[in-house]
Design a protein around this motif. Sequence first.
Motif, PDB file in Angstrom:
ATOM      1  N   SER A   1       0.862  -1.180   0.000  1.00 42.07           N
ATOM      2  CA  SER A   1       0.000   0.000   0.000  1.00 42.07           C
ATOM      3  C   SER A   1       0.896   1.226   0.000  1.00 42.07           C
ATOM      4  O   SER A   1       1.845   1.315   0.790  1.00 42.07           O
ATOM      5  N   THR A   2       0.598   2.181  -0.882  1.00 38.02           N
ATOM      6  CA  THR A   2       1.458   3.367  -0.997  1.00 38.02           C
ATOM      7  C   THR A   2       1.526   4.151   0.311  1.00 38.02           C
ATOM      8  O   THR A   2       2.568   4.710   0.652  1.00 38.02           O
ATOM      9  N   ASP A   3       0.412   4.183   1.072  1.00 43.69           N
ATOM     10  CA  ASP A   3       0.422   4.973   2.298  1.00 43.69           C
ATOM     11  C   ASP A   3       1.076   4.235   3.473  1.00 43.69           C
ATOM     12  O   ASP A   3       1.474   4.865   4.447  1.00 43.69           O
TER      13      ASP A   3
ATOM     14  N   ASN B   1       3.358  -4.324  12.924  1.00 37.48           N
ATOM     15  CA  ASN B   1       2.024  -3.941  12.454  1.00 37.48           C
ATOM     16  C   ASN B   1       2.102  -2.516  11.906  1.00 37.48           C
ATOM     17  O   ASN B   1       2.571  -1.604  12.591  1.00 37.48           O
ATOM     18  N   VAL B   2       1.649  -2.338  10.661  1.00 33.94           N
ATOM     19  CA  VAL B   2       1.650  -1.022  10.019  1.00 33.94           C
ATOM     20  C   VAL B   2       0.236  -0.721   9.545  1.00 33.94           C
ATOM     21  O   VAL B   2      -0.421  -1.562   8.927  1.00 33.94           O
ATOM     22  N   THR B   3      -0.222   0.495   9.804  1.00 31.89           N
ATOM     23  CA  THR B   3      -1.618   0.863   9.603  1.00 31.89           C
ATOM     24  C   THR B   3      -1.766   1.877   8.476  1.00 31.89           C
ATOM     25  O   THR B   3      -0.931   2.781   8.324  1.00 31.89           O
ATOM     26  N   ARG B   4      -2.834   1.755   7.701  1.00 25.76           N
ATOM     27  CA  ARG B   4      -3.087   2.691   6.614  1.00 25.76           C
ATOM     28  C   ARG B   4      -3.452   4.075   7.160  1.00 25.76           C
ATOM     29  O   ARG B   4      -4.008   4.203   8.258  1.00 25.76           O
TER      30      ARG B   4
ATOM     31  N   TYR C   1       4.048  -5.617  -4.319  1.00 24.43           N
ATOM     32  CA  TYR C   1       5.103  -4.634  -4.084  1.00 24.43           C
ATOM     33  C   TYR C   1       5.801  -4.311  -5.402  1.00 24.43           C
ATOM     34  O   TYR C   1       6.135  -5.218  -6.165  1.00 24.43           O
ATOM     35  N   PRO C   2       6.037  -3.026  -5.695  1.00 21.65           N
ATOM     36  CA  PRO C   2       6.702  -2.657  -6.949  1.00 21.65           C
ATOM     37  C   PRO C   2       8.093  -3.266  -7.047  1.00 21.65           C
ATOM     38  O   PRO C   2       8.803  -3.421  -6.047  1.00 21.65           O
ATOM     39  N   ALA C   3       8.485  -3.564  -8.254  1.00 18.25           N
ATOM     40  CA  ALA C   3       9.783  -4.203  -8.485  1.00 18.25           C
ATOM     41  C   ALA C   3      10.938  -3.254  -8.201  1.00 18.25           C
ATOM     42  O   ALA C   3      12.075  -3.710  -8.007  1.00 18.25           O
ATOM     43  N   ASP C   4      10.676  -1.950  -8.169  1.00 15.89           N
ATOM     44  CA  ASP C   4      11.776  -1.004  -8.004  1.00 15.89           C
ATOM     45  C   ASP C   4      12.090  -0.669  -6.544  1.00 15.89           C
ATOM     46  O   ASP C   4      12.925   0.190  -6.260  1.00 15.89           O
ATOM     47  N   ILE C   5      11.435  -1.329  -5.582  1.00 14.18           N
ATOM     48  CA  ILE C   5      11.785  -1.113  -4.179  1.00 14.18           C
ATOM     49  C   ILE C   5      13.147  -1.754  -3.915  1.00 14.18           C
ATOM     50  O   ILE C   5      13.392  -2.911  -4.249  1.00 14.18           O
TER      51      ILE C   5
END
Length: 366
Positions: free
Chosen positions: A191-193, A254-257, A221-225
């Motif tokens: 997630s971008t955020d 744990n990461v939240t939007r 996940y984008p390949a460029d990370i």
Amino acid sequence: MKIVVIGLSITSSWGNGHATTYRALLKALAKKGHDILFLEKDVPWYAPHRDMPNPDFCETVLYTSNEELYTNYYNEVAEADAVIVGSYVRQGVEVGEWVVNTAKGIKAFYDIDTPVTLAKLSRGDYEYISPELISRYDIYLSFTGGPVLEYLENYYGSPCARPLYCSVDPENYYPEDKPKKWDLGYLGTYSTDRQPTLNQLLNEPAEMLPGRDFVVAGPQYPADINWPQNVERIEHLPPAMHRDFYNSQRFTLNVTREDMIAAGYSPSVRLFEAAACGVPIISDYWEGLTDLFTEGTEILIGRTVEDVIHYITSVTEAERKSIGNNARNKILTAHTAEARAAELLEYLEELSAIAKPHIMANDANV
């Protein structure tokens, strides 16, 4: 009760947290003797990833179009004691309008994405729910508690907004004595955020602790990370492997939007799953988190890179196990699927009790 659920997916957990939520809740309802039909739109992106194509606790049907849904399942929806429409159902407004016009029993909307939904509504984005439809559902079941519930009633006209958090099935999530492969792990779809927080609380500590092992599991996940060399990537982890994954970590993240942080009181299913496994959790902070878990003894809050590094390097093994065990005890007390099913049934019974006098009065006047 006869309950019909129209939801995003129960057959595939790929790229969504809905499936595990429905599975735990409906399994608990079935154990209580309730008859459940789950109706799911057949979409191509879930077809290759059906990790539970035929749940044994409910009848599951894949429909190909709304016309098929309306024609083939009119009687089931009309005669059910309760019909629950979930968030992110394809053409959800149209489906919801059909349900409230067709069902004779209780009509409920189950929002597994409440903060995201409210943000969409504020932009005039009525992808699966509209303001008018909120007022026509008998009850709005929300993944988010706190002040949001009053807002749904006072601003959007919901006649009854109640919390129905996610939950965990303790038969599937429990501690296992396994070798620890990773010092810190994270499970979640890209997630971008969320990515900036994931970078801060996992990737940066990994770069500063090259002798430690980290892992991120989840799709899209984008390949460029640019992942640090000591961060292992797992593209997709089906629910059957979640318990092993959690139990193979010393700590889990744990990461939240952003929308859920803004709303507060929005625990994720991953939070409860990890806690049920007795794995100590490092979480970003949001309002309501410390109402669910006590900071320091049941959960660790990571506000900075230094916090995460401190937990990984300085928390003793005895402290680590104690935090995990305390969180598990909290889950078993208040956040199992059985407890959540009991809450849902209590809401439905309250609404039934309110409806019966009106139905009897109308019948007497006929």
